[in-house]
Design an enzyme around this catalytic site. Structure first.
Site, PDB file in Angstrom:
ATOM      1  N   GLY A 248      -2.921   1.960  -1.310  1.00 20.47           N
ATOM      2  CA  GLY A 248      -2.530   0.800  -2.098  1.00 20.47           C
ATOM      3  C   GLY A 248      -1.066   0.502  -2.239  1.00 20.47           C
ATOM      4  N   GLU A 290      -4.014   7.729   0.549  1.00 22.22           N
ATOM      5  CA  GLU A 290      -4.619   7.052   1.698  1.00 22.22           C
ATOM      6  C   GLU A 290      -3.928   5.739   2.026  1.00 22.22           C
ATOM      7  OE1 GLU A 290      -9.194   8.504   0.923  1.00 22.22           O
ATOM      8  OE2 GLU A 290      -8.473   6.688  -0.062  1.00 22.22           O
ATOM      9  N   CYS A 361     -12.373 -24.768  14.187  1.00 23.35           N
ATOM     10  CA  CYS A 361     -12.907 -26.030  13.701  1.00 23.35           C
ATOM     11  C   CYS A 361     -13.266 -25.960  12.238  1.00 23.35           C
ATOM     12  CB  CYS A 361     -14.131 -26.405  14.514  1.00 23.35           C
ATOM     13  SG  CYS A 361     -13.631 -27.317  15.961  1.00 23.35           S
ATOM     14  N   GLU A 362     -12.258 -25.742  11.389  1.00 23.80           N
ATOM     15  CA  GLU A 362     -12.469 -25.968   9.954  1.00 23.80           C
ATOM     16  C   GLU A 362     -11.124 -26.113   9.281  1.00 23.80           C
ATOM     17  OE1 GLU A 362     -14.802 -22.173   9.223  1.00 23.80           O
ATOM     18  OE2 GLU A 362     -13.623 -22.303   7.374  1.00 23.80           O
TER      19      GLU A 362
HETATM   20  N1  LLP Z   1      -8.498   3.978   0.393  1.00 25.61           N
HETATM   21  C1  LLP Z   1      -9.540   3.244  -0.003  1.00 25.61           C
HETATM   22  C2  LLP Z   1     -10.688   3.901  -0.596  1.00 25.61           C
HETATM   23  C3  LLP Z   1      -9.515   1.851   0.161  1.00 25.61           C
HETATM   24  O1  LLP Z   1     -10.542   1.123  -0.249  1.00 25.61           O
HETATM   25  C4  LLP Z   1      -8.391   1.243   0.757  1.00 25.61           C
HETATM   26  C5  LLP Z   1      -8.362  -0.201   0.981  1.00 25.61           C
HETATM   27  C6  LLP Z   1      -7.331   2.063   1.176  1.00 25.61           C
HETATM   28  C7  LLP Z   1      -7.418   3.426   0.968  1.00 25.61           C
HETATM   29  C8  LLP Z   1      -6.120   1.514   1.832  1.00 25.61           C
HETATM   30  O2  LLP Z   1      -5.417   0.663   0.989  1.00 25.61           O
HETATM   31  P1  LLP Z   1      -3.978   0.080   1.469  1.00 25.61           P
HETATM   32  O3  LLP Z   1      -3.011   1.235   1.486  1.00 25.61           O
HETATM   33  O4  LLP Z   1      -4.172  -0.469   2.809  1.00 25.61           O
HETATM   34  O5  LLP Z   1      -3.670  -0.943   0.447  1.00 25.61           O
HETATM   35  N2  LLP Z   1      -8.601  -6.686   3.528  1.00 25.61           N
HETATM   36  C9  LLP Z   1      -7.653  -6.635   2.431  1.00 25.61           C
HETATM   37  C10 LLP Z   1      -7.348  -5.240   2.003  1.00 25.61           C
HETATM   38  C11 LLP Z   1      -8.584  -4.492   1.568  1.00 25.61           C
HETATM   39  C12 LLP Z   1      -8.260  -3.089   1.158  1.00 25.61           C
HETATM   40  C13 LLP Z   1      -9.517  -2.341   0.952  1.00 25.61           C
HETATM   41  N3  LLP Z   1      -9.327  -0.962   0.684  1.00 25.61           N
HETATM   42  C14 LLP Z   1      -6.389  -7.370   2.852  1.00 25.61           C
HETATM   43  O6  LLP Z   1      -6.346  -7.907   3.956  1.00 25.61           O
HETATM   44  O7  LLP Z   1      -5.423  -7.457   2.088  1.00 25.61           O
END
Ligand code: LLP
Length: 431
Positions: A248, A290, A361-362
């Site tokens: 995150g 993570e 196409c949207e």
């Molecule tokens: N760990 C878990 C359990 C997660 O659900 C996620 C992301 C991460 C780690 C990694 O988080 P990061 O460091 O990448 O913020 N599709 C969305 C982001 C969805 C994130 C879902 N989980 C976007 O494009 O912003």
């Protein structure tokens, strides 16, 4: 410029990691996803070094591979001694095929099937991050069938709101992930895990959200989790050796986002963890994190050619490009902000404000609104920055558009990590 690996050369072209973006576009075609391998590696090292320096023994980063899952990425993670988080049989298989040491892989997901569980164990998965009672029972049954105990972390929801985008906020009590501490379900899940013969409970996991710049929400989550761990120890005599704080940490997409110091955030979190453990008389657990986005997002950019310029007098201007929501659905989904640069005309005055439209196409297929560019011409090259995370991994074949290639800019020059899909690929599954 927003990132250190960007510059403008004498021809007025944008360079990325020392490469002329117009030359890359010419060589590989557009839309094109380009990635600076050095950024990926240095971010891995930054996390690894800071976590080793400031967090309890055994702490390590796991790359959340949902951000970008390709064989090459898992090879880089193996070379950088990172762990990985996988969320599907597909990500797991990609890691296996890349030769990633699966004992350092963590299998996430709130809806694993029996087949997923079996496949993961067959491939020697290190840990399951178990999301529910149902899953725990299924993991135990498969482990029993194989006659070996399975290491497990339990996903808990601490109920922290990190004030981020609603759709990507996964740490709240009412979300589909994990077991809530507040409702008593987390404790029930732990007791069930401890009662199962083939479950080797190693600790807990929480993930509070994405695109978080400040260390404070991670500290809130850590305190809550450590206090809960101390309660479980006192009540049930179980002391967990691992605490996974999820991913995150944010990435600046535009100048307005400001900057982020990952190592400083980790140092602050580490300080608080050691104070809290002392206060609670808890042996400090090894901390896992993570990061997904912060490992790959700003390592990537997407190059597009402008196809059409449309001025609607008194309303707005559009510059349409040869890609769009099929390769980058994040504006359509989240109204995500991006920096767009006129890669082939960096020295021209940017006095034309327009919306960058995709080719699907949207009408919602946009990449960004209100971008100031030199008035574009058909054939101009545009660079959309910070597309390394959740672009290629969320790309689709909507409108039967082939996915772009991923070209890595490595120490020995550019190379194709994933080739461009062909029209033949598109019908490859059809009868
Ligand atoms: N760990 C878990 C359990 C997660 O659900 C996620 C992301 C991460 C780690 C990694 O988080 P990061 O460091 O990448 O913020 N599709 C969305 C982001 C969805 C994130 C879902 N989980 C976007 O494009 O912003």
């Amino acid at each position: 410029m927003i990132y250190k690996n960007l510059a403008v050369n004498q021809a007025g072209h944008l360079t990325f990691a020392g490469h002329d973006t117009t030359a890359l576009a010419q060589q590989y075609g557009t839309p094109l996803m380009v990635m600076d391998e050095a950024v990926i590696r240095s971010r891995c090292r930054e996390y690894k070094q800071a976590m080793e320096a400031y967090l309890p023994a055994g702490s390590q980063p796991l790359y959340a591979s949902k951000a970008l899952s390709l064989k090459r990425i898992y090879e880089i993670m193996r070379e950088e001694n990172m762990g990985v988080d996988v969320v599907s049989a597909g990500e797991l298989y990609t890691a296996v095929r890349a030769g990633f040491p699966m004992e350092n892989a963590y299998f996430h997901g709130n809806s694993k099937t029996d087949a997923d569980i079996r496949f993961a164990m067959e491939n020697g998965i290190g840990y399951f991050v178990c999301d529910s009672m149902d899953e725990l029972t299924a993991i135990n049954a498969e482990a029993a069938r194989r006659g070996a105990r399975q290491k497990v972390l339990l996903r808990l929801t601490p109920g922290i709101d990190p004030h981020t985008h609603e759709k990507i906020n996964t740490g709240r009590i009412d979300c589909k992930f994990g077991a809530a501490i507040e409702t008593g379900q987390a404790e029930e899940l732990i007791l069930h895990a401890l009662s199962l013969e083939y479950i080797d409970l190693r600790g807990y996991h929480c993930h509070i959200g994405s695109q978080i710049f400040d260390h404070a929400p991670f500290c809130d989550a850590a305190i809550l989790m450590l206090e809960f761990m101390a309660q479980i120890k006192e009540k049930h005599g179980f002391s967990a050796p691992v605490l996974n704080l999820g991913g995150g940490m944010g990435v600046p997409y535009t100048e307005a986002d400001g900057s982020i110091d990952y190592a400083a955030n980790i140092r602050n979190i580490g300080k608080l963890i050691s104070e809290t453990c002392q206060r609670l008389k808890l042996d400090p657990p090894a901390i896992l994190m993570e990061p997904g986005r912060s490992i790959v997002a700003d390592a990537g950019m997407t190059l597009y050619h402008v196809t059409t310029v449309k001025q609607i007098p008194g309303f707005k201007n559009y510059a349409a490009v040869d890609g769009g929501m099929a390769d980058n659905p994040r504006f359509a989904l989240y109204q995500a902000a991006y920096t767009v640069l006129p890669a082939s005309r960096m020295n021209d005055a940017r006095d034309f404000v327009c919306t960058i439209a995709g080719c699907c196409c949207e009408s919602g297929d946009l990449i960004q609104e209100d971008v100031a560019l030199p008035k574009p011409n058909r054939g101009d090259l545009l660079a959309v920055l910070t597309t390394g995370a959740y672009n290629y991994s969320m790309a689709s074949n909507y409108n039967r558009i082939p996915r772009p290639p991923v070209v890595m800019l490595g120490a020995d020059g550019p190379y194709v990590a994933v080739r461009r899909e062909t029209l033949a690929d598109l019908v490859g599954y059809d009868r």
